[in-house]
Scaffold this motif. Structure first.
Motif, PDB file in Angstrom:
ATOM      1  N   THR B  27       0.884  -1.428  -0.165  1.00  0.00           N
ATOM      2  CA  THR B  27      -0.011  -0.032  -0.032  1.00  0.00           C
ATOM      3  C   THR B  27       0.695   1.201   0.207  1.00  0.00           C
ATOM      4  OG1 THR B  27      -1.698  -1.099   1.156  1.00  0.00           O
ATOM      5  CG2 THR B  27      -1.664   1.300   1.375  1.00  0.00           C
ATOM      6  N   ARG B  30       2.087   1.559  -3.546  1.00  0.00           N
ATOM      7  CA  ARG B  30       1.222   2.206  -4.186  1.00  0.00           C
ATOM      8  C   ARG B  30       0.920   3.604  -4.170  1.00  0.00           C
ATOM      9  NH1 ARG B  30      -4.132  -1.502  -4.053  1.00  0.00           N
ATOM     10  NH2 ARG B  30      -4.679  -0.288  -5.452  1.00  0.00           N
ATOM     11  N   VAL B  31       0.869   4.359  -2.882  1.00  0.00           N
ATOM     12  CA  VAL B  31       0.749   5.663  -2.554  1.00  0.00           C
ATOM     13  C   VAL B  31       1.901   6.371  -3.397  1.00  0.00           C
ATOM     14  CG1 VAL B  31       0.913   7.498  -0.971  1.00  0.00           C
ATOM     15  CG2 VAL B  31      -0.535   5.379  -0.446  1.00  0.00           C
ATOM     16  N   SER B  34       1.588   6.877  -7.124  1.00  0.00           N
ATOM     17  CA  SER B  34       0.317   7.352  -7.695  1.00  0.00           C
ATOM     18  C   SER B  34      -0.619   6.628  -8.301  1.00  0.00           C
ATOM     19  CB  SER B  34       0.880   8.542  -8.464  1.00  0.00           C
ATOM     20  OG  SER B  34       1.669   9.377  -7.604  1.00  0.00           O
ATOM     21  N   VAL B  38      -6.541   4.063  -4.136  1.00  0.00           N
ATOM     22  CA  VAL B  38      -6.215   3.912  -2.755  1.00  0.00           C
ATOM     23  C   VAL B  38      -6.937   5.032  -2.059  1.00  0.00           C
ATOM     24  CG1 VAL B  38      -4.451   4.336  -0.932  1.00  0.00           C
ATOM     25  CG2 VAL B  38      -3.654   3.652  -3.447  1.00  0.00           C
ATOM     26  N   THR B  42      -6.601   6.461   3.670  1.00  0.00           N
ATOM     27  CA  THR B  42      -5.382   5.789   3.506  1.00  0.00           C
ATOM     28  C   THR B  42      -4.172   6.510   3.171  1.00  0.00           C
ATOM     29  OG1 THR B  42      -6.765   3.748   3.323  1.00  0.00           O
ATOM     30  CG2 THR B  42      -4.471   3.207   2.932  1.00  0.00           C
ATOM     31  N   ARG B  43      -4.405   6.973   2.025  1.00  0.00           N
ATOM     32  CA  ARG B  43      -3.397   7.699   1.375  1.00  0.00           C
ATOM     33  C   ARG B  43      -2.721   9.089   2.326  1.00  0.00           C
ATOM     34  NH1 ARG B  43      -2.686  12.256  -1.809  1.00  0.00           N
ATOM     35  NH2 ARG B  43      -0.938  11.854  -3.325  1.00  0.00           N
ATOM     36  N   GLU B  44      -3.692   9.458   2.946  1.00  0.00           N
ATOM     37  CA  GLU B  44      -3.250  10.699   3.782  1.00  0.00           C
ATOM     38  C   GLU B  44      -2.757  10.261   5.057  1.00  0.00           C
ATOM     39  OE1 GLU B  44      -3.728  14.047   3.898  1.00  0.00           O
ATOM     40  OE2 GLU B  44      -4.501  13.668   2.080  1.00  0.00           O
ATOM     41  N   GLN B  97      -4.293  14.920  -6.705  1.00  0.00           N
ATOM     42  CA  GLN B  97      -4.699  13.816  -6.333  1.00  0.00           C
ATOM     43  C   GLN B  97      -3.878  12.237  -6.647  1.00  0.00           C
ATOM     44  OE1 GLN B  97      -8.883  13.342  -6.747  1.00  0.00           O
ATOM     45  NE2 GLN B  97      -9.184  15.223  -6.125  1.00  0.00           N
TER      46      GLN B  97
END
Lengths: 347, 347
Positions: B27, B30-31, B34, B38, B42-44, B97
């Protein structure tokens, strides 16, 4: 699309281009590496020959070899469209001459991640340096980080912060000149609408107004000075307050054209004739100043010129051609239109 | 700046970030790559953990490994500032984003080197794909070259050319609605100022005007239709001609706000009261429409929304997530202000 073919339809080389353009291989190489000091006519001839022969230098390899992105980043916060488009136009004009591209990166001057965000554009190899416009160009934390890491940057700002080159318009001088224009027309009670308090330009313009009033021996009543934020609404609200004063100012100087448009609307609503009952002037000479009714007297800022110079200084730094302190201060031009006229109370 | 340190002040790894954010290593990866899908929360959390640990993924390596630039290019020709700033804002919102950057590349629609210039941005690895606005988005030679080379691109245009996704505003419908608004106010002699002949939008808006007039059984006199070019001066010149007709049109519909501002000035010069003597409407709802005197009735185009959608479609294509024909047609909103009113000759 059909192209002229080299004899056996083999892939054209740099030698073919040099031969056709009648220049050295070194010159062809300099054109494709966007090095400065190639005469425009020579550059044109090389590009025409390359096109004719369908010559394609390996440009990704050029970027890897040069360890450069050939891209610069423009940082700004919440711009007026006309201002930022003029900055973009000026910057792109120079980028094009040097074979660079322009990446735009609006960001919040008060954002918690500003520094990380900006540095990462350089660390990722996306850009080679930065052009900073107000108020980002006055953010000391960011400026400190860029300097510490040796990242090339040029500031569009009049404030001296650190050693980076800066380019700006002499706002104080321009505001002084506009105020003098109103005084010459016989105005003594001159209202002033300030711009956004975080922009140095607003304070410089105010200083020019004060200097002109003092120079003419005129008092400034505190009630004549209103705080705006550089947008239309703030100019409108400020004018509504100024126009209820008794005695009323006979002229209003708004710190930019957007706010002056707000002053015009507030005056129209009160059925005041402009300039017979009230003179109004703006600042910037955006296209809007010309479209207003009546067209606005204003100060024409050489915004595009600022961007041309700032970008050229930046690209020379990136290419290692200059390290000195380059500071430029450009002058504005007073543009008289129909929104200012003689004071209704006589001289 | 002080940061929380990992135990022995060693450099933080992807495992540390995953542990702190309570997600898998995949994960985190993946963040930072980009990748889509996601969850924002979760990204934050991952970004906050990375910041806390001062974790710096090797992003140049990421770009090389992914063979992607993580940059898209915006192509346009000679824009109105407000229009292109709205496009830039919308596009940047989505870029942010997805962890992409935006490169701007204004170019001439009729320039001889357009195709080479654009393709080279992709060949140099500077961008991964293109967002095209009018009239570049209707340049068939360029569109053919992009398609042939499989370069991802999305068009802001209503014209069906090739298979690339396109996003646009329903100009015909919006112009029909504005014309109906004037007809409902009792106007029969409605002047029309066309936009630039090279922009499809101008023709679509004209079609909407014609459809509304025909729908109401009203004739259109050829002298009521003037050619403009979308700038203030052309609107002013067109209005000066329209206002000398006898009988004079009681309303003028200009194909954008800039031209409508020119119509207002021509009317003010003739001392016509607006809307008592003449109704005027524009199109686009630029900030200027709101600052005009009187404020303009216009059609609010969802320009930023167009850019949001177009950019998202483009980024999904670049990331291989979508290949279908995505076409979007958005609707405008009629904005009634004080520049339109009942026909002075009655219904």
């Amino acid at each position: 699309m059909r192209k002229t073919q080299t004899p056996a339809a083999r892939k054209a080389t740099i030698d073919d281009v040099a031969a056709l353009a009648k220049v050295s291989i070194k010159t062809v190489s300099r054109v494709f590496n966007s090095e400065p000091n190639v005469r425009p006519t020579t550059r044109e001839r090389v590009l025409a020959a390359a096109k004719e022969l369908d010559y394609r230098p390996n440009l990704s390899a050029r970027r890897l070899a040069a360890k450069r992105a050939f891209v610069i980043g423009l940082l700004y916060d919440n711009p007026q469209s006309d201002y930022i488009i003029a900055i973009q136009e000026g910057s792109l004009e120079i980028c094009r001459q040097y074979g660079y591209q322009l990446l735009i990166h609006p960001c919040s001057d008060v954002g918690a991640n500003l520094v990380d965000e900006v540095l990462s554009l350089k660390h990722q190899g996306i850009v080679d340096g930065f052009l900073l416009s107000q108020p980002i160009s006055e953010n000391e934390v960011l400026l400190g980080a860029l300097t510490e890491q040796g990242i090339p940057h040029v500031r569009i700002s009049q404030r001296a912060i650190g050693d980076a080159p800066r380019v700006a318009v002499d706002d104080e001088q321009a505001a002084l000149r506009l105020t003098e224009h109103l005084i010459e027309l016989g105005h003594h009670r001159i209202g002033f609408v300030m711009g956004h308090p975080d922009h140095g330009s607003s304070h410089d313009r105010y200083d020019g107004y004060v200097k002109a009033m003092r120079g003419a021996g005129l008092p400034i009543d505190a009630s004549w000075v209103e705080q705006g934020t550089y947008n239309f609404e703030s100019g409108y609200a400020a004018a509504r307050r100024l126009l209820t004063l008794s005695p009323r100012p006979t002229a209003i100087f708004a710190c930019n054209d957007h706010m002056a448009m707000g002053v015009l609307v507030a005056a129209h609503e009160r059925r005041l004739e402009i300039p017979a009952d009230l003179s109004v002037c703006g600042f910037d000479d955006t296209p809007m100043a010309h479209y207003a009714w009546p067209p606005l007297t204003t100060s024409r800022q050489p915004i595009k010129q600022v961007a041309l110079i700032a970008t050229e200084v930046l690209l020379k730094r990136i290419q290692g051609g200059s390290e000195g302190d380059d500071h430029f201060l450009l002058h504005s031009e007073l543009v008289r239109r129909d929104s200012t006229g003689p004071c209704p109370e006589g001289p």
